[in-house]
Each structure stands twice: as C-alpha cells, then as structure tokens.
Design a protein around this motif. Structure first.
Motif, PDB file in Angstrom:
ATOM      1  N   LEU A 106      12.126  53.583  52.284  1.00  0.00           N
ATOM      2  CA  LEU A 106      13.121  54.032  53.645  1.00  0.00           C
ATOM      3  C   LEU A 106      11.324  54.108  53.729  1.00  0.00           C
ATOM      4  O   LEU A 106      10.143  53.794  54.867  1.00  0.00           O
ATOM      5  N   SER A 107      10.465  54.814  52.557  1.00  0.00           N
ATOM      6  CA  SER A 107       9.134  55.567  52.815  1.00  0.00           C
ATOM      7  C   SER A 107       8.214  53.871  52.480  1.00  0.00           C
ATOM      8  O   SER A 107       7.922  53.237  51.295  1.00  0.00           O
ATOM      9  N   MET A 108       7.988  52.940  53.629  1.00  0.00           N
ATOM     10  CA  MET A 108       6.650  51.390  53.371  1.00  0.00           C
ATOM     11  C   MET A 108       6.142  51.675  54.731  1.00  0.00           C
ATOM     12  O   MET A 108       6.043  51.850  55.812  1.00  0.00           O
ATOM     13  N   PRO A 109       5.037  50.997  54.320  1.00  0.00           N
ATOM     14  CA  PRO A 109       4.056  50.378  55.235  1.00  0.00           C
ATOM     15  C   PRO A 109       4.869  49.662  56.081  1.00  0.00           C
ATOM     16  O   PRO A 109       5.824  48.862  55.855  1.00  0.00           O
ATOM     17  N   GLN A 110       4.061  49.267  57.585  1.00  0.00           N
ATOM     18  CA  GLN A 110       4.253  48.376  58.596  1.00  0.00           C
ATOM     19  C   GLN A 110       5.790  48.858  59.192  1.00  0.00           C
ATOM     20  O   GLN A 110       5.601  48.913  60.599  1.00  0.00           O
ATOM     21  N   MET A 111       6.835  48.572  58.584  1.00  0.00           N
ATOM     22  CA  MET A 111       7.985  48.726  59.234  1.00  0.00           C
ATOM     23  C   MET A 111       8.775  49.604  58.188  1.00  0.00           C
ATOM     24  O   MET A 111       8.845  49.551  57.101  1.00  0.00           O
ATOM     25  N   ASN A 112       9.460  50.990  58.081  1.00  0.00           N
ATOM     26  CA  ASN A 112       9.405  51.524  57.353  1.00  0.00           C
ATOM     27  C   ASN A 112      10.875  51.086  56.991  1.00  0.00           C
ATOM     28  O   ASN A 112      11.601  50.565  57.810  1.00  0.00           O
ATOM     29  N   GLY A 113      12.055  51.702  56.188  1.00  0.00           N
ATOM     30  CA  GLY A 113      13.599  51.052  55.760  1.00  0.00           C
ATOM     31  C   GLY A 113      14.353  51.843  57.036  1.00  0.00           C
ATOM     32  O   GLY A 113      15.519  51.093  57.249  1.00  0.00           O
ATOM     33  N   SER A 114      14.351  53.179  57.791  1.00  0.00           N
ATOM     34  CA  SER A 114      15.117  53.508  58.996  1.00  0.00           C
ATOM     35  C   SER A 114      14.680  52.347  59.708  1.00  0.00           C
ATOM     36  O   SER A 114      15.739  51.815  60.129  1.00  0.00           O
ATOM     37  N   ASP A 115      13.868  51.903  60.421  1.00  0.00           N
ATOM     38  CA  ASP A 115      13.511  51.063  61.480  1.00  0.00           C
ATOM     39  C   ASP A 115      14.042  49.554  60.613  1.00  0.00           C
ATOM     40  O   ASP A 115      14.637  48.558  61.824  1.00  0.00           O
ATOM     41  N   LEU A 116      13.727  49.424  59.689  1.00  0.00           N
ATOM     42  CA  LEU A 116      14.717  47.907  59.380  1.00  0.00           C
ATOM     43  C   LEU A 116      16.054  47.953  59.037  1.00  0.00           C
ATOM     44  O   LEU A 116      16.700  46.855  59.240  1.00  0.00           O
ATOM     45  N   ILE A 117      16.630  48.992  58.642  1.00  0.00           N
ATOM     46  CA  ILE A 117      17.654  49.091  58.779  1.00  0.00           C
ATOM     47  C   ILE A 117      18.287  48.786  60.388  1.00  0.00           C
ATOM     48  O   ILE A 117      19.213  48.434  60.645  1.00  0.00           O
ATOM     49  N   MET A 118      17.637  49.142  61.200  1.00  0.00           N
ATOM     50  CA  MET A 118      18.205  49.380  63.072  1.00  0.00           C
ATOM     51  C   MET A 118      18.273  47.254  63.327  1.00  0.00           C
ATOM     52  O   MET A 118      18.821  46.974  63.931  1.00  0.00           O
ATOM     53  N   HIS A 119      16.893  47.306  62.557  1.00  0.00           N
ATOM     54  CA  HIS A 119      16.967  45.760  62.839  1.00  0.00           C
ATOM     55  C   HIS A 119      17.899  44.886  62.504  1.00  0.00           C
ATOM     56  O   HIS A 119      18.296  43.635  63.116  1.00  0.00           O
ATOM     57  N   ILE A 120      18.455  44.969  60.814  1.00  0.00           N
ATOM     58  CA  ILE A 120      19.596  44.480  60.160  1.00  0.00           C
ATOM     59  C   ILE A 120      20.779  44.606  61.230  1.00  0.00           C
ATOM     60  O   ILE A 120      21.329  43.363  61.064  1.00  0.00           O
ATOM     61  N   LYS A 121      20.698  45.706  61.370  1.00  0.00           N
ATOM     62  CA  LYS A 121      22.318  45.688  62.298  1.00  0.00           C
ATOM     63  C   LYS A 121      22.451  45.413  63.439  1.00  0.00           C
ATOM     64  O   LYS A 121      23.411  45.104  63.822  1.00  0.00           O
ATOM     65  N   LYS A 122      21.551  45.129  63.938  1.00  0.00           N
ATOM     66  CA  LYS A 122      21.074  44.374  65.066  1.00  0.00           C
ATOM     67  C   LYS A 122      21.393  42.735  65.271  1.00  0.00           C
ATOM     68  O   LYS A 122      22.163  42.272  65.818  1.00  0.00           O
ATOM     69  N   LEU A 123      20.253  42.112  63.960  1.00  0.00           N
ATOM     70  CA  LEU A 123      20.637  40.833  63.562  1.00  0.00           C
ATOM     71  C   LEU A 123      21.757  40.731  63.033  1.00  0.00           C
ATOM     72  O   LEU A 123      22.672  39.035  63.057  1.00  0.00           O
ATOM     73  N   TYR A 124      22.163  40.895  62.302  1.00  0.00           N
ATOM     74  CA  TYR A 124      22.878  40.752  60.800  1.00  0.00           C
ATOM     75  C   TYR A 124      23.739  41.749  61.096  1.00  0.00           C
ATOM     76  O   TYR A 124      24.168  42.919  59.264  1.00  0.00           O
ATOM     77  N   PRO A 125      24.815  42.479  61.589  1.00  0.00           N
ATOM     78  CA  PRO A 125      25.781  43.557  61.256  1.00  0.00           C
ATOM     79  C   PRO A 125      26.334  43.399  60.128  1.00  0.00           C
ATOM     80  O   PRO A 125      26.930  44.311  59.865  1.00  0.00           O
ATOM     81  N   HIS A 126      26.705  41.982  59.732  1.00  0.00           N
ATOM     82  CA  HIS A 126      27.577  41.552  58.617  1.00  0.00           C
ATOM     83  C   HIS A 126      27.114  42.149  57.260  1.00  0.00           C
ATOM     84  O   HIS A 126      27.793  42.460  56.218  1.00  0.00           O
ATOM     85  N   ILE A 127      25.518  42.436  57.142  1.00  0.00           N
ATOM     86  CA  ILE A 127      25.089  42.318  55.567  1.00  0.00           C
ATOM     87  C   ILE A 127      24.969  43.782  55.359  1.00  0.00           C
ATOM     88  O   ILE A 127      24.717  45.024  56.287  1.00  0.00           O
ATOM     89  N   PRO A 128      25.740  44.428  54.394  1.00  0.00           N
ATOM     90  CA  PRO A 128      25.685  46.102  54.610  1.00  0.00           C
ATOM     91  C   PRO A 128      24.275  45.729  53.464  1.00  0.00           C
ATOM     92  O   PRO A 128      23.263  45.611  52.730  1.00  0.00           O
ATOM     93  N   ILE A 129      23.583  47.550  53.609  1.00  0.00           N
ATOM     94  CA  ILE A 129      22.861  47.691  52.877  1.00  0.00           C
ATOM     95  C   ILE A 129      22.855  49.106  52.592  1.00  0.00           C
ATOM     96  O   ILE A 129      23.396  49.689  52.359  1.00  0.00           O
ATOM     97  N   ILE A 130      22.335  49.296  51.372  1.00  0.00           N
ATOM     98  CA  ILE A 130      22.048  50.444  50.212  1.00  0.00           C
ATOM     99  C   ILE A 130      20.540  50.663  50.438  1.00  0.00           C
ATOM    100  O   ILE A 130      19.735  50.023  50.389  1.00  0.00           O
ATOM    101  N   VAL A 131      20.358  51.790  49.955  1.00  0.00           N
ATOM    102  CA  VAL A 131      19.189  52.767  50.383  1.00  0.00           C
ATOM    103  C   VAL A 131      18.225  53.897  49.094  1.00  0.00           C
ATOM    104  O   VAL A 131      19.741  53.906  48.606  1.00  0.00           O
ATOM    105  N   THR A 132      17.975  53.009  49.039  1.00  0.00           N
ATOM    106  CA  THR A 132      17.191  53.708  47.271  1.00  0.00           C
ATOM    107  C   THR A 132      15.694  54.321  47.787  1.00  0.00           C
ATOM    108  O   THR A 132      14.876  53.361  48.248  1.00  0.00           O
ATOM    109  N   SER A 133      15.528  55.459  47.386  1.00  0.00           N
ATOM    110  CA  SER A 133      14.626  56.274  48.187  1.00  0.00           C
ATOM    111  C   SER A 133      14.276  57.974  47.414  1.00  0.00           C
ATOM    112  O   SER A 133      15.495  58.891  47.274  1.00  0.00           O
TER     113      SER A 133
END
Length: 127
Positions: free
Chosen positions: A65-92
């Motif tokens: 979750l905590s990363m420079p330039q684009m954090n994990g929460s923002d990335l998750i939103m982008h992935i779900k918009k562009l690739y809604p079928h891909i499951p996401i696991i968070v490790t933080s």
C-alpha cells in the motif's frame, strides 16, 4: 501427492505481478515465486505496475500500500477500472491505510506467512 507438490503444480502456470517498493521484500518474493512459476514481474510502484500491465497479463496482482509515486489504494482503483477480472491481494505493514477493501481478494499484514499467501493465490485464481 503431498501438499507442497499440489501447490507447486497448481501455481506453475500462474502469472504474478508483485508491486512492492521495499527492495529486500520484492527480491525475496520474486526469488520465491520464480521457484514456482517463471511468469513473475516486479514493479516498484503503481505507475510502474500499470506500465507493465500494458504488455503482461497477470492472473493476480500482489501489492503493497505505502509506495512512492502511486500508492497501493490508487493502483487498486486503476486496476479494477482497467482489468476488473484480475484479483488483487494486499500485503502491507499499514493495512489500515487501505481505502478500498471491497476491491481486494485478501489482505495480509506484514510480516506475511508465505504458505497462507500461496493458498490465497490458489483460491483467488482458481488455480
């Protein structure tokens, strides 16, 4: 067949994108996953992950979750918009920072138990 062999067999054709800015953790995950499958890519932040996903189609994304330039929460939103079928696991280490838990398959607080992560990958990808 023992549990280890079953896990290795199920994951050998799984493609994994790991998004982690911690160099030690990303190297450890890359090394460990490459023992199971050669289809592993590593990104250091969300922007790099989205760039990789233009040419690499992972079966699952594992992100910090905590990363420079684009954090994990923002990335998750982008992935779900562009690739809604891909499951996401968070490790933080900061799981309380997750802004959109409804979009993730599972959340692991660091330090993670690798066998539990593997089980979650199998479940999420139906490997």
């Amino acid at each position: 067949m023992d549990k280890k062999s079953i896990i290795l067999n199920k994951l050998k054709n799984t493609s994994i994108l790991v998004v982690e800015d911690g160099e030690d953790i990303s190297k450890l995950l890359e090394y460990t996953f490459k023992l199971i499958t050669q289809n592993v890519k590593i990104a250091k932040n969300g922007i790099e992950a989205l760039d990789i996903m233009k040419t690499f189609s992972p079966n699952i994304v594992i992100t910090d979750l905590s990363m420079p330039q684009m954090n994990g929460s923002d990335l998750i939103m982008h992935i779900k918009k562009l690739y809604p079928h891909i499951p996401i696991i968070v490790t933080s280490g900061f799981v309380d920072d997750l802004e959109n838990p409804e979009f993730v398959y599972r959340v692991f607080e660091k330090p993670i138990v690798f066998s539990e992560l593997l089980d979650a990958i199998i479940d999420a990808t139906k490997a």
